[in-house]
Motif scaffolding. Sequence first.
Motif, PDB file in Angstrom:
ATOM      1  N   MET A  67      16.187 -13.835  19.913  1.00  0.00           N
ATOM      2  CA  MET A  67      17.605 -14.620  20.424  1.00  0.00           C
ATOM      3  C   MET A  67      18.313 -15.071  19.491  1.00  0.00           C
ATOM      4  O   MET A  67      17.643 -16.011  18.449  1.00  0.00           O
ATOM      5  CB  MET A  67      17.362 -15.279  21.618  1.00  0.00           C
ATOM      6  CG  MET A  67      16.946 -14.704  22.766  1.00  0.00           C
ATOM      7  SD  MET A  67      18.247 -14.019  23.686  1.00  0.00           S
ATOM      8  CE  MET A  67      17.953 -13.596  25.322  1.00  0.00           C
ATOM      9  N   GLU A  73      26.035 -10.617  18.707  1.00  0.00           N
ATOM     10  CA  GLU A  73      25.027 -10.690  19.886  1.00  0.00           C
ATOM     11  C   GLU A  73      25.331 -11.525  20.965  1.00  0.00           C
ATOM     12  O   GLU A  73      24.456 -12.403  21.233  1.00  0.00           O
ATOM     13  CB  GLU A  73      23.611 -10.525  19.363  1.00  0.00           C
ATOM     14  CG  GLU A  73      23.308  -9.600  18.420  1.00  0.00           C
ATOM     15  CD  GLU A  73      21.911  -9.661  17.790  1.00  0.00           C
ATOM     16  OE1 GLU A  73      21.170 -10.480  18.628  1.00  0.00           O
ATOM     17  OE2 GLU A  73      21.576  -8.971  16.945  1.00  0.00           O
ATOM     18  N   TRP A  75      26.484 -11.471  23.729  1.00  0.00           N
ATOM     19  CA  TRP A  75      25.526 -11.201  25.438  1.00  0.00           C
ATOM     20  C   TRP A  75      24.619 -11.715  25.338  1.00  0.00           C
ATOM     21  O   TRP A  75      24.079 -12.351  26.325  1.00  0.00           O
ATOM     22  CB  TRP A  75      25.706  -9.784  25.776  1.00  0.00           C
ATOM     23  CG  TRP A  75      27.036  -9.236  25.783  1.00  0.00           C
ATOM     24  CD1 TRP A  75      27.907  -8.666  25.308  1.00  0.00           C
ATOM     25  CD2 TRP A  75      27.907  -9.908  27.119  1.00  0.00           C
ATOM     26  NE1 TRP A  75      29.167  -8.333  25.808  1.00  0.00           N
ATOM     27  CE2 TRP A  75      29.266  -9.229  27.003  1.00  0.00           C
ATOM     28  CE3 TRP A  75      27.753 -10.682  28.101  1.00  0.00           C
ATOM     29  CZ2 TRP A  75      30.359  -9.260  28.121  1.00  0.00           C
ATOM     30  CZ3 TRP A  75      28.778 -10.911  29.196  1.00  0.00           C
ATOM     31  CH2 TRP A  75      29.898 -10.290  29.101  1.00  0.00           C
ATOM     32  N   ASN A  76      23.579 -11.769  24.225  1.00  0.00           N
ATOM     33  CA  ASN A  76      22.213 -12.151  24.329  1.00  0.00           C
ATOM     34  C   ASN A  76      22.226 -13.708  24.377  1.00  0.00           C
ATOM     35  O   ASN A  76      21.683 -14.337  25.390  1.00  0.00           O
ATOM     36  CB  ASN A  76      21.668 -11.780  22.859  1.00  0.00           C
ATOM     37  CG  ASN A  76      20.901 -10.491  22.722  1.00  0.00           C
ATOM     38  OD1 ASN A  76      20.737 -10.005  23.934  1.00  0.00           O
ATOM     39  ND2 ASN A  76      20.446 -10.128  21.669  1.00  0.00           N
ATOM     40  N   SER A  79      23.195 -14.663  28.210  1.00  0.00           N
ATOM     41  CA  SER A  79      22.175 -14.415  29.067  1.00  0.00           C
ATOM     42  C   SER A  79      21.119 -15.430  28.861  1.00  0.00           C
ATOM     43  O   SER A  79      20.400 -16.038  29.861  1.00  0.00           O
ATOM     44  CB  SER A  79      21.691 -12.974  28.927  1.00  0.00           C
ATOM     45  OG  SER A  79      21.132 -12.872  27.476  1.00  0.00           O
TER      46      SER A  79
END
Length: 108
Positions: A67, A73, A75-76, A79
């Motif tokens: 992460m 990235e 969306w990582n 989330s």
Amino acid sequence: MSGHSHQEHSHGSVKSYIVGLILSIVLTIIPFGVVMTGSFGTGAMLLIIVITAVAQVLVQLVMFMHMNTKADEGWNFMSFVFTVAILVLVIGGSLWIMYHLHHNMMIG
């Protein structure tokens, strides 16, 4: 021949996995040792356990699940933020309920 294209994602190196493993083991041994020796008060033990648990989660998310906050990235990261918010609500709510349940169930 297929039209599949491989996008390069950082999967980490053996060195990062070993560092993550060592950090995870150390962050597990610290609270275990604190509880087994009993040399700290209850509040200090609880604080050490919570701090090492949070550090353990962060180490595992960064070292093993990769992460990060890179733009590609996003969306990582989103989330991760959502997961942290849900965890805070669930853990905080559970502690609040247990505290008030204990307080209201005390006899005398």
